[in-house]
Write an enzyme that holds these catalytic residues in place. Structure first.
Site, PDB file in Angstrom:
ATOM      1  CG  HIS A   9      -3.769   1.564  -2.984  1.00 12.80           C
ATOM      2  ND1 HIS A   9      -2.677   1.316  -2.209  1.00 12.80           N
ATOM      3  CD2 HIS A   9      -4.348   2.133  -2.024  1.00 12.80           C
ATOM      4  CE1 HIS A   9      -3.147   2.406   0.239  1.00 12.80           C
ATOM      5  NE2 HIS A   9      -4.665   2.853  -0.947  1.00 12.80           N
TER       6      HIS A   9
ATOM      7  CG  ASP B  29       7.642  23.723  -2.014  1.00  9.90           C
ATOM      8  OD1 ASP B  29       7.530  24.842  -3.538  1.00  9.90           O
ATOM      9  OD2 ASP B  29       8.675  25.365  -1.644  1.00  9.90           O
TER      10      ASP B  29
END
Length: 448
Positions: free
Chosen positions: A155, A370
């Site tokens: 993170h 995608d």
């Protein structure tokens, strides 16, 4: 129908490999910002995406497509191919070594249907699908023709928006692009401490408080309920508000509701201080705004505070006004003050004592990525609830309506109280919603 932990299947893994950038990249040291390298962000965050079979992609191996696209993306995002180092004063820097990202290829003797009619966490056999190696990623083929892409990221390197920016770049390259449409921007100095650091705002989220009064929530023997907010529940909650508060954001409204219900459920001492922390995006707070393509951490962690008595006894307006007031404090100066505080106080962890943490990932677009097989059937954190934390996850029902799922984990007796309180708050026409099909609550009383 929801997934159950009784589902089992066999996963065959190949040996882990390092994916380096597809071309040579600079060897250099890049300091993280002072928002990046605070103690509370020094952990690995797992993310998972499920993809259905796409007949137009027959003959293409998702492992090869994604592996090659990651290598090409690392040419532009080469710090991800490096290694974190801690320097003097706990300052974190990235040594851009070009070593690469650990990648694991696997095949599972399972179909996507085995994960349930509606894909939602907790997922069965997750430990088989997300290999527990820091900084790793991997693709698991399913026997139905679909696949799962899971990864872990540190993170300190980026926030959710930055991660999705990188994943979107991988997806664009996987679909045939030559370069990412959004060039990455490092410029971590934009959120580093000032030359003469000074804390100019009040940061109660970094208070050093003793956890002496909190009723402990044991990590085991918890049950999870996935709380669904559809348009009907959201409208019902808004009607409960005073007119001047009804233009609040959906996030503010849902968070006030969940915080109040959870506090009632855990039944703390009425005089105990209870807190809620939530990330507040600072990307557009700077003047000028942070440049498009910046993929570092760019948020603050403000905290709203109340006594348990006030939060539980007052109407929803009380919790909501606290949320709105707390959120409004996050300004450009507030973020600069956080960066300065990190340097002056040794990069402390935000306070977790007596604190509930929520993180809204509904607008990140993890499920929209995608790689050529279409949007993900599910995309988001792999573990969306703990005893002290919940993620807000975007979901769709069988009517195509978009809603928000908030998973909550509590001991069984506390969950019963939470359920009753929540159903009272979203009650319509004085009729309690008790049907599993109609209720906003999906009950999963399996031990987690």
């Amino acid at each position: 129908m929801a997934p159950t932990n009784a589902v089992t299947f066999k996963v065959t893994r190949q040996n882990p490999e390092l994916i380096p950038p597809a071309k040579p990249t600079p060897h250099e040291f890049k300091p993280l910002s002072d928002i990046d390298d605070q103690d509370g962000l020094r952990f690995q965050l797992p993310v998972i995406q499920f993809y259905r079979k796409n007949p137009t992609m027959d003959g293409k191996d998702p492992v090869k497509v994604i592996r090659d696209a990651v290598a090409r993306a690392l040419v532009f995002y080469y710090p991800f191919a490096g290694r974190l180092r801690e320097m003097a004063g706990r300052k974190m820097v990235v040594e851009c070594t070009g070593e690469g990202i650990l990648f694991i290829e696997a095949d599972a003797d399972a179909t996507l249907q085995q994960f349930g009619d509606t894909l939602q966490p907790p997922f069965p056999c997750l430990e088989e699908l997300l290999y527990d190696v820091p900084g790793s990623g991997g693709v698991t083929r399913l026997k139905c023709g679909g696949f799962i892409f899971a990864l872990r990221f540190n993170h300190t390197m980026c926030d959710g928006f930055g991660l999705v920016q990188f994943m979107s770049a991988v997806a664009e390259l996987a679909r045939g692009a030559e370069i990412p449409s959004v060039p990455p921007v490092w410029k971590r100095e934009l959120l580093s401490a000032r030359d003469q650091p000074h804390v100019s705002c009040t940061h109660l989220e970094y208070d050093d408080i003793l956890d002496t009064n909190e009723t402990p929530i044991p990590p085991d023997n918890l049950v999870q309920n996935n709380i669904f907010f559809w348009s009907t529940e959201i409208s019902t909650l808004r009607r409960r508000l005073s007119p001047h508060l009804r233009r609040c954001t959906t996030f503010e409204l849902l968070t006030a509701c969940i915080w109040r219900c959870r506090t009632i459920a855990i039944c703390p001492d009425p005089n105990q201080e209870v807190r809620i922390i939530f990330p507040a995006n600072g990307r557009r707070l700077s003047n000028p705004p942070l440049p498009t393509g910046y993929y570092g951490n760019a948020f603050a962690l403000p905290v709203a505070i109340a006594t348990a008595r006030n939060l539980c006894k007052q109407p929803l307006d009380f919790a909501l006004e606290l949320m709105i007031k707390t959120k409004s404090k996050v300004t450009e100066e507030y973020i600069k003050s956080v960066a300065d505080l990190m340097v002056l106080r040794g990069r402390p962890h935000y306070t977790v004592a007596q604190t509930f943490i929520v993180s809204d990932v509904t607008h990140l677009g993890i499920g929209d990525v995608d790689y050529g097989w279409g949007k993900a059937a599910y995309g988001g954190p792999e573990d969306v609830a703990h005893g002290h934390m919940s993620y807000y996850i975007p979901v769709n029902n069988n009517k195509g309506e978009r809603g928000i799922m908030v998973p909550v984990r509590l001991p069984a007796n506390g969950m019963e109280v939470f359920v009753k309180e929540f159903e009272i708050m979203v009650k319509r026409d004085d009729t309690m919603m008790t049907s599993t099909r109609e209720s906003s609550i999906f009950l999963d009383h399996a031990k987690l």
